[in-house]
Design an enzyme around this catalytic site. Structure first.
Site, PDB file in Angstrom:
ATOM      1  N   ASP A 174     -15.971   4.739 -28.710  1.00  0.00           N
ATOM      2  CA  ASP A 174     -16.384   3.806 -27.659  1.00  0.00           C
ATOM      3  C   ASP A 174     -17.898   3.679 -27.732  1.00  0.00           C
ATOM      4  O   ASP A 174     -18.596   4.631 -28.108  1.00  0.00           O
ATOM      5  CB  ASP A 174     -15.950   4.330 -26.280  1.00  0.00           C
ATOM      6  CG  ASP A 174     -16.054   3.283 -25.182  1.00  0.00           C
ATOM      7  OD1 ASP A 174     -15.007   2.871 -24.656  1.00  0.00           O
ATOM      8  OD2 ASP A 174     -17.185   2.884 -24.830  1.00  0.00           O
ATOM      9  N   ARG A 195       2.589   0.914 -16.972  1.00  0.00           N
ATOM     10  CA  ARG A 195       3.544   0.074 -17.705  1.00  0.00           C
ATOM     11  C   ARG A 195       2.961  -0.446 -19.012  1.00  0.00           C
ATOM     12  O   ARG A 195       3.678  -0.662 -19.988  1.00  0.00           O
ATOM     13  CB  ARG A 195       4.093  -1.041 -16.833  1.00  0.00           C
ATOM     14  CG  ARG A 195       3.132  -2.101 -16.295  1.00  0.00           C
ATOM     15  CD  ARG A 195       2.778  -3.187 -17.286  1.00  0.00           C
ATOM     16  NE  ARG A 195       2.423  -4.435 -16.665  1.00  0.00           N
ATOM     17  CZ  ARG A 195       1.592  -5.301 -17.179  1.00  0.00           C
ATOM     18  NH1 ARG A 195       0.964  -5.040 -18.334  1.00  0.00           N
ATOM     19  NH2 ARG A 195       1.350  -6.452 -16.556  1.00  0.00           N
ATOM     20  N   LYS A 225       3.732  -9.173  -8.612  1.00  0.00           N
ATOM     21  CA  LYS A 225       2.410  -8.536  -8.628  1.00  0.00           C
ATOM     22  C   LYS A 225       1.350  -9.589  -8.377  1.00  0.00           C
ATOM     23  O   LYS A 225       1.350 -10.647  -9.003  1.00  0.00           O
ATOM     24  CB  LYS A 225       2.153  -7.827  -9.959  1.00  0.00           C
ATOM     25  CG  LYS A 225       0.844  -7.031  -9.960  1.00  0.00           C
ATOM     26  CD  LYS A 225       0.709  -6.163 -11.204  1.00  0.00           C
ATOM     27  CE  LYS A 225       0.411  -6.977 -12.439  1.00  0.00           C
ATOM     28  NZ  LYS A 225       0.153  -6.131 -13.626  1.00  0.00           N
ATOM     29  N   GLY A 265      -6.209  -4.970 -25.754  1.00  0.00           N
ATOM     30  CA  GLY A 265      -7.355  -5.479 -25.020  1.00  0.00           C
ATOM     31  C   GLY A 265      -7.352  -6.965 -24.719  1.00  0.00           C
ATOM     32  O   GLY A 265      -7.870  -7.391 -23.680  1.00  0.00           O
ATOM     33  N   ALA A 266      -6.798  -7.792 -25.592  1.00  0.00           N
ATOM     34  CA  ALA A 266      -6.854  -9.241 -25.390  1.00  0.00           C
ATOM     35  C   ALA A 266      -5.895  -9.660 -24.278  1.00  0.00           C
ATOM     36  O   ALA A 266      -4.686  -9.508 -24.409  1.00  0.00           O
ATOM     37  CB  ALA A 266      -6.510  -9.974 -26.681  1.00  0.00           C
ATOM     38  N   ASP A 267      -6.461 -10.165 -23.178  1.00  0.00           N
ATOM     39  CA  ASP A 267      -5.633 -10.627 -22.061  1.00  0.00           C
ATOM     40  C   ASP A 267      -6.085 -11.988 -21.552  1.00  0.00           C
ATOM     41  O   ASP A 267      -5.719 -12.409 -20.464  1.00  0.00           O
ATOM     42  CB  ASP A 267      -5.647  -9.610 -20.921  1.00  0.00           C
ATOM     43  CG  ASP A 267      -7.052  -9.381 -20.360  1.00  0.00           C
ATOM     44  OD1 ASP A 267      -8.011  -9.955 -20.906  1.00  0.00           O
ATOM     45  OD2 ASP A 267      -7.173  -8.625 -19.381  1.00  0.00           O
ATOM     46  N   GLN A 312      -7.537   2.621 -19.573  1.00  0.00           N
ATOM     47  CA  GLN A 312      -6.271   2.363 -20.258  1.00  0.00           C
ATOM     48  C   GLN A 312      -6.030   3.323 -21.405  1.00  0.00           C
ATOM     49  O   GLN A 312      -4.875   3.600 -21.765  1.00  0.00           O
ATOM     50  CB  GLN A 312      -6.237   0.918 -20.762  1.00  0.00           C
ATOM     51  CG  GLN A 312      -4.939   0.497 -21.417  1.00  0.00           C
ATOM     52  CD  GLN A 312      -3.712   0.725 -20.554  1.00  0.00           C
ATOM     53  OE1 GLN A 312      -2.787   1.452 -20.920  1.00  0.00           O
ATOM     54  NE2 GLN A 312      -3.683   0.108 -19.384  1.00  0.00           N
ATOM     55  N   SER A 316       0.301  -7.030 -27.269  1.00  0.00           N
ATOM     56  CA  SER A 316       0.786  -6.758 -25.912  1.00  0.00           C
ATOM     57  C   SER A 316      -0.048  -7.509 -24.889  1.00  0.00           C
ATOM     58  O   SER A 316      -1.240  -7.230 -24.728  1.00  0.00           O
ATOM     59  CB  SER A 316       0.722  -5.248 -25.637  1.00  0.00           C
ATOM     60  OG  SER A 316       1.062  -4.955 -24.305  1.00  0.00           O
TER      61      SER A 316
END
Length: 333
Positions: free
Chosen positions: A164, A115, A71, A223-225, A143, A296
């Site tokens: 939100d 995914r 990807k 959310g944490a990426d 998401q 995640s």
């Protein structure tokens, strides 16, 4: 022998979430058994464009099937305001491991959403209470939709509470699912006191504290990426059972990255990797388990596993556009 081009609608139509949940679960198991190859995500930084590129290649062998792909994804923060484009765009190349033939080029943005939802569903299946019927969502962006749809595949979700800062997002979400679920707007605490909570925000200052969740809530921290992002308060993480998807990614850019870097959390606070639960090396929820957190970060093996599902279904449904990418197959059709 042609390559199959699949746009976002094709991916959406062919991404059966129940099948993707199963495939992602198998991918986690293969990862734990050492039957995957997944180099560290590589970055190309583009400060002049306030963006970056990321490459995510992987191969996995589940025993029943194997698959390979890569990807190519970005984060360009100025895209929505300056170019009328999404912040994140992804392209997936799905290849035959035996010959390296490019079986498909498909939209990776929709694939990523599917995914990611599936990964949360796998964790929820192992960590949420058995009869979980309520889901809270902190964040009502794109998401949140796949979080609900995927989790509803493995738990009998009836009640949904969403919150939100953007009221229009909440209204769209509620309108979308009003006929399928008992869905309503609520506070962060309302959402957190559901059986399951998924947090899908980009915040760097925690917004969910220990008093905002129930005694046995399972939390999917999505959310944490990136380094510095942090949705859950340290006190909540310290008191929870923490399950991660990958040690290197989670300690660098997952939900635990900030307290881990500061020494608030250590390796001793990480209870398991999700693959350990899948293969039975460690237990999921027990009667004594309180709050659980799944950190995640998203793994390339998840993308490849999901791409396989989409490709196989697309072939069955005669979806997409075939073309002779490498000049060895039939003419363009």
């Amino acid at each position: 022998m042609n390559t199959l081009l699949l746009d976002s609608d094709d991916v959406d139509d062919c991404a059966r979430l129940a099948d993707i949940v199963d495939a992602v679960e198998e991918a986690f198991g293969a990862f734990e058994r050492g039957d995957t190859q997944m180099p560290v995500k590589s970055y190309i930084e583009l400060p002049r464009y306030d963006g970056d590129f990321r490459s995510m290649p992987a191969y996995l062998d589940t025993g029943g099937w194997d698959a390979a792909g890569i990807k190519w994804v970005n984060v360009h923060l100025n895209n929505p305001t300056e170019h009328d484009l999404p912040t994140v765009l992804g392209t997936m190349i799905y290849s035959d491991p035996e010959t390296a033939f490019p079986l498909s080029i498909m939209d990776g943005t929709t694939l990523t959403m599917k995914r990611t939802g599936a990964a949360a569903a796998v964790a929820t299946d192992y960590l949420a209470v058995e009869g979980a019927s309520s889901l809270g969502l902190v964040g009502a962006g794109v998401q949140s939709y796949t979080q609900l749809e995927a989790i509803a595949e493995i738990r009998p979700i009836e009640e949904v509470v969403v919150t939100d800062a953007d009221d229009e997002r909440v209204e769209r979400f509620v309108d979308t699912y009003a006929e399928e679920f008992d869905v309503r707007e609520g506070s962060i605490s309302d959402a957190g006191h559901c059986d399951i909570l998924s947090t899908v925000t980009p915040v760097e200052e925690p917004i969910v504290g220990p008093d905002d969740v129930g005694e046995h809530t399972h939390v999917n921290a999505i959310g944490a990426d990136a380094a510095g992002k942090h949705e859950l308060a340290d006190a909540l993480l310290e008191s929870a059972t923490i399950v991660i998807d990958d040690y290197e990614q989670c300690t660098h850019s997952g939900e635990i990255n900030v307290p881990y870097a500061e020494g608030v959390l250590t390796d001793d606070d990480i209870d398991a990797e999700i693959g350990e639960l899948v293969v039975g090396a460690k237990s999921g929820r027990t009667p004594e388990t309180g709050v659980t957190v799944f950190d995640s970060t998203g793994l390339a093996i998840q993308d490849v596993a999901a791409a396989r599902v989409v490709y196989e279904r697309a072939r069955e449904a005669d979806a997409g556009l075939e073309f002779d990418l490498v000049g060895v197959g039939d003419s363009v059709s």
